[in-house]
Design a protein around this motif. Sequence first.
Motif, PDB file in Angstrom:
ATOM      1  N   ALA A  92       0.835  -1.212   0.000  1.00 24.01           N
ATOM      2  CA  ALA A  92       0.000   0.000   0.000  1.00 24.01           C
ATOM      3  C   ALA A  92       0.865   1.256   0.000  1.00 24.01           C
ATOM      4  O   ALA A  92       0.561   2.233  -0.706  1.00 24.01           O
ATOM      5  CB  ALA A  92      -0.916  -0.011   1.215  1.00 24.01           C
ATOM      6  N   GLU A  93       1.951   1.258   0.764  1.00 23.45           N
ATOM      7  CA  GLU A  93       2.837   2.421   0.792  1.00 23.45           C
ATOM      8  C   GLU A  93       3.536   2.610  -0.552  1.00 23.45           C
ATOM      9  O   GLU A  93       3.739   3.752  -0.994  1.00 23.45           O
ATOM     10  CB  GLU A  93       3.885   2.262   1.889  1.00 23.45           C
ATOM     11  CG  GLU A  93       3.332   2.405   3.295  1.00 23.45           C
ATOM     12  CD  GLU A  93       4.397   2.194   4.351  1.00 23.45           C
ATOM     13  OE1 GLU A  93       4.395   2.938   5.353  1.00 23.45           O
ATOM     14  OE2 GLU A  93       5.239   1.301   4.184  1.00 23.45           O
ATOM     15  N   ILE A  94       3.888   1.522  -1.217  1.00 20.09           N
ATOM     16  CA  ILE A  94       4.550   1.632  -2.521  1.00 20.09           C
ATOM     17  C   ILE A  94       3.609   2.247  -3.537  1.00 20.09           C
ATOM     18  O   ILE A  94       3.995   3.132  -4.321  1.00 20.09           O
ATOM     19  CB  ILE A  94       5.041   0.246  -2.981  1.00 20.09           C
ATOM     20  CG1 ILE A  94       6.158  -0.248  -2.072  1.00 20.09           C
ATOM     21  CG2 ILE A  94       5.533   0.305  -4.425  1.00 20.09           C
ATOM     22  CD1 ILE A  94       6.594  -1.676  -2.349  1.00 20.09           C
ATOM     23  N   TYR A  95       2.354   1.802  -3.549  1.00 23.11           N
ATOM     24  CA  TYR A  95       1.382   2.396  -4.472  1.00 23.11           C
ATOM     25  C   TYR A  95       1.045   3.839  -4.104  1.00 23.11           C
ATOM     26  O   TYR A  95       0.777   4.672  -4.964  1.00 23.11           O
ATOM     27  CB  TYR A  95       0.096   1.562  -4.480  1.00 23.11           C
ATOM     28  CG  TYR A  95       0.176   0.321  -5.332  1.00 23.11           C
ATOM     29  CD1 TYR A  95       0.415   0.393  -6.703  1.00 23.11           C
ATOM     30  CD2 TYR A  95       0.007  -0.947  -4.771  1.00 23.11           C
ATOM     31  CE1 TYR A  95       0.494  -0.744  -7.486  1.00 23.11           C
ATOM     32  CE2 TYR A  95       0.085  -2.098  -5.546  1.00 23.11           C
ATOM     33  CZ  TYR A  95       0.329  -1.981  -6.904  1.00 23.11           C
ATOM     34  OH  TYR A  95       0.400  -3.108  -7.681  1.00 23.11           O
ATOM     35  N   GLY A  96       1.061   4.142  -2.800  1.00 26.81           N
ATOM     36  CA  GLY A  96       0.702   5.486  -2.364  1.00 26.81           C
ATOM     37  C   GLY A  96       1.756   6.529  -2.693  1.00 26.81           C
ATOM     38  O   GLY A  96       1.437   7.623  -3.145  1.00 26.81           O
ATOM     39  N   ASP A  97       3.036   6.197  -2.482  1.00 18.06           N
ATOM     40  CA  ASP A  97       4.113   7.157  -2.731  1.00 18.06           C
ATOM     41  C   ASP A  97       5.385   6.370  -3.050  1.00 18.06           C
ATOM     42  O   ASP A  97       6.029   5.834  -2.155  1.00 18.06           O
ATOM     43  CB  ASP A  97       4.328   8.045  -1.499  1.00 18.06           C
ATOM     44  CG  ASP A  97       5.346   9.152  -1.758  1.00 18.06           C
ATOM     45  OD1 ASP A  97       5.823   9.261  -2.910  1.00 18.06           O
ATOM     46  OD2 ASP A  97       5.658   9.912  -0.815  1.00 18.06           O
ATOM     47  N   LYS A  98       5.702   6.320  -4.323  1.00 22.23           N
ATOM     48  CA  LYS A  98       6.857   5.515  -4.757  1.00 22.23           C
ATOM     49  C   LYS A  98       8.173   6.079  -4.257  1.00 22.23           C
ATOM     50  O   LYS A  98       9.126   5.340  -4.025  1.00 22.23           O
ATOM     51  CB  LYS A  98       6.881   5.409  -6.288  1.00 22.23           C
ATOM     52  CG  LYS A  98       5.703   4.687  -6.890  1.00 22.23           C
ATOM     53  CD  LYS A  98       5.814   4.625  -8.392  1.00 22.23           C
ATOM     54  CE  LYS A  98       4.642   3.862  -9.005  1.00 22.23           C
ATOM     55  NZ  LYS A  98       3.348   4.512  -8.727  1.00 22.23           N
ATOM     56  N   TRP A 142       4.583  -6.373  -3.435  1.00 24.54           N
ATOM     57  CA  TRP A 142       5.729  -5.693  -4.035  1.00 24.54           C
ATOM     58  C   TRP A 142       6.836  -5.433  -3.031  1.00 24.54           C
ATOM     59  O   TRP A 142       8.008  -5.350  -3.394  1.00 24.54           O
ATOM     60  CB  TRP A 142       5.278  -4.387  -4.677  1.00 24.54           C
ATOM     61  CG  TRP A 142       4.498  -4.606  -5.924  1.00 24.54           C
ATOM     62  CD1 TRP A 142       3.163  -4.423  -6.112  1.00 24.54           C
ATOM     63  CD2 TRP A 142       5.013  -5.086  -7.173  1.00 24.54           C
ATOM     64  NE1 TRP A 142       2.804  -4.753  -7.406  1.00 24.54           N
ATOM     65  CE2 TRP A 142       3.920  -5.162  -8.079  1.00 24.54           C
ATOM     66  CE3 TRP A 142       6.276  -5.463  -7.622  1.00 24.54           C
ATOM     67  CZ2 TRP A 142       4.068  -5.591  -9.383  1.00 24.54           C
ATOM     68  CZ3 TRP A 142       6.421  -5.886  -8.932  1.00 24.54           C
ATOM     69  CH2 TRP A 142       5.335  -5.946  -9.793  1.00 24.54           C
ATOM     70  N   GLY A 143       6.490  -5.291  -1.761  1.00 26.70           N
ATOM     71  CA  GLY A 143       7.535  -5.124  -0.760  1.00 26.70           C
ATOM     72  C   GLY A 143       8.455  -6.332  -0.699  1.00 26.70           C
ATOM     73  O   GLY A 143       9.680  -6.206  -0.646  1.00 26.70           O
ATOM     74  N   MET A 144       7.882  -7.538  -0.752  1.00 25.38           N
ATOM     75  CA  MET A 144       8.681  -8.753  -0.755  1.00 25.38           C
ATOM     76  C   MET A 144       9.434  -8.922  -2.064  1.00 25.38           C
ATOM     77  O   MET A 144      10.555  -9.442  -2.088  1.00 25.38           O
ATOM     78  CB  MET A 144       7.783  -9.957  -0.482  1.00 25.38           C
ATOM     79  CG  MET A 144       7.213  -9.988   0.929  1.00 25.38           C
ATOM     80  SD  MET A 144       6.017 -11.323   1.193  1.00 25.38           S
ATOM     81  CE  MET A 144       7.046 -12.747   0.873  1.00 25.38           C
ATOM     82  N   VAL A 145       8.828  -8.477  -3.171  1.00 22.53           N
ATOM     83  CA  VAL A 145       9.520  -8.549  -4.464  1.00 22.53           C
ATOM     84  C   VAL A 145      10.781  -7.695  -4.433  1.00 22.53           C
ATOM     85  O   VAL A 145      11.867  -8.146  -4.835  1.00 22.53           O
ATOM     86  CB  VAL A 145       8.586  -8.095  -5.605  1.00 22.53           C
ATOM     87  CG1 VAL A 145       9.373  -7.942  -6.899  1.00 22.53           C
ATOM     88  CG2 VAL A 145       7.457  -9.094  -5.793  1.00 22.53           C
ATOM     89  N   PHE A 146      10.666  -6.461  -3.944  1.00 23.08           N
ATOM     90  CA  PHE A 146      11.833  -5.582  -3.885  1.00 23.08           C
ATOM     91  C   PHE A 146      12.870  -6.103  -2.891  1.00 23.08           C
ATOM     92  O   PHE A 146      14.085  -5.997  -3.135  1.00 23.08           O
ATOM     93  CB  PHE A 146      11.412  -4.163  -3.507  1.00 23.08           C
ATOM     94  CG  PHE A 146      10.803  -3.395  -4.641  1.00 23.08           C
ATOM     95  CD1 PHE A 146      11.571  -3.001  -5.721  1.00 23.08           C
ATOM     96  CD2 PHE A 146       9.461  -3.054  -4.637  1.00 23.08           C
ATOM     97  CE1 PHE A 146      11.014  -2.291  -6.775  1.00 23.08           C
ATOM     98  CE2 PHE A 146       8.890  -2.347  -5.682  1.00 23.08           C
ATOM     99  CZ  PHE A 146       9.672  -1.966  -6.758  1.00 23.08           C
ATOM    100  N   ALA A 147      12.424  -6.688  -1.787  1.00 19.86           N
ATOM    101  CA  ALA A 147      13.368  -7.257  -0.831  1.00 19.86           C
ATOM    102  C   ALA A 147      14.116  -8.442  -1.449  1.00 19.86           C
ATOM    103  O   ALA A 147      15.334  -8.585  -1.268  1.00 19.86           O
ATOM    104  CB  ALA A 147      12.628  -7.701   0.429  1.00 19.86           C
ATOM    105  N   ALA A 148      13.394  -9.288  -2.192  1.00 18.71           N
ATOM    106  CA  ALA A 148      14.043 -10.416  -2.867  1.00 18.71           C
ATOM    107  C   ALA A 148      15.038  -9.932  -3.916  1.00 18.71           C
ATOM    108  O   ALA A 148      16.125 -10.508  -4.077  1.00 18.71           O
ATOM    109  CB  ALA A 148      12.989 -11.311  -3.509  1.00 18.71           C
TER     110      ALA A 148
END
Length: 279
Positions: A42-48, A243-249
């Motif tokens: 949600a934070e990624i979609y709200g403010d990249k 997406w948070g886990m995708v970026f962490a991976a």
Amino acid sequence: MTNLDVSQRIRQLPGWIVLALWALVVAVPLYILVVSCFKTTAEIYGDKFGLPTSWTLDNFANAWTQAQFARYMWNSFAVTGGAVILTLVVSAMAAFPLSRYQLGWSSPVLAFFLAGVMLPIRLASVELFSLMKTLDLLDSRLGLILVYSAIRIPFAVFILANFMRVLPRELEEAARLDGAKEWRILFRIILPTIKPAVAIVAIFTAIAVWNDFFFPLIFIFDDAYKTVPLAITTFIGQFRTDWGMVFAALAISMMPVLVMYLLLARQIREGVGATGGLK
């Protein structure tokens, strides 16, 4: 400051502008990657571009455990390490006679290897798949190692042969007088002398193999043999993607190559500087 200094700085200004723009193009995605590792979807979609509300390692922990990332990392390490070692050994043994012996056919053979660099191997994916199936190399790390080595050997031979050509012949002549065999001259004298070239081949091969998604996708079906790029796809679902886990991976997958580059950075810089003197 003299007029000469001012004019020189003005001539350099376009180059500095290009470098600044290129640095911006590289830095922005890296910034998004780093801050997104600590955000929720949600934070990624709200403010990249914004900072996360809380700096936690939950995404890293979930990515490591839920996707069994340790197994995928081991597969990538095994495939990448095997491909780098096999590429260096075979390429060195091919480049040594082509560059150090007086052979009338050495130039055509080097041109043949150069053609291998220019041909896109993915055009032969169907034939390659059929060959791997015939040899019973599908769903195996060895199959990936052999494919990647075959792809990277032409580039490696071209680099190593050009570095070996400029070495003084007194090196191996003195070793032969001492009774050294050809394999010992190659691995004990020639290769240690051209460490920058070996580092260039190693890092370029490692990056290409570690980040490749295409060949594991078509050659590997069993989860036990999948590599890191395939593991990242497990976080991408049909209806929802964390997406948070995708970026962490992605950040985890970048670390081994980054560490390898830092360890070999000095040799790579020396190799790039030395290429200007190659004939």
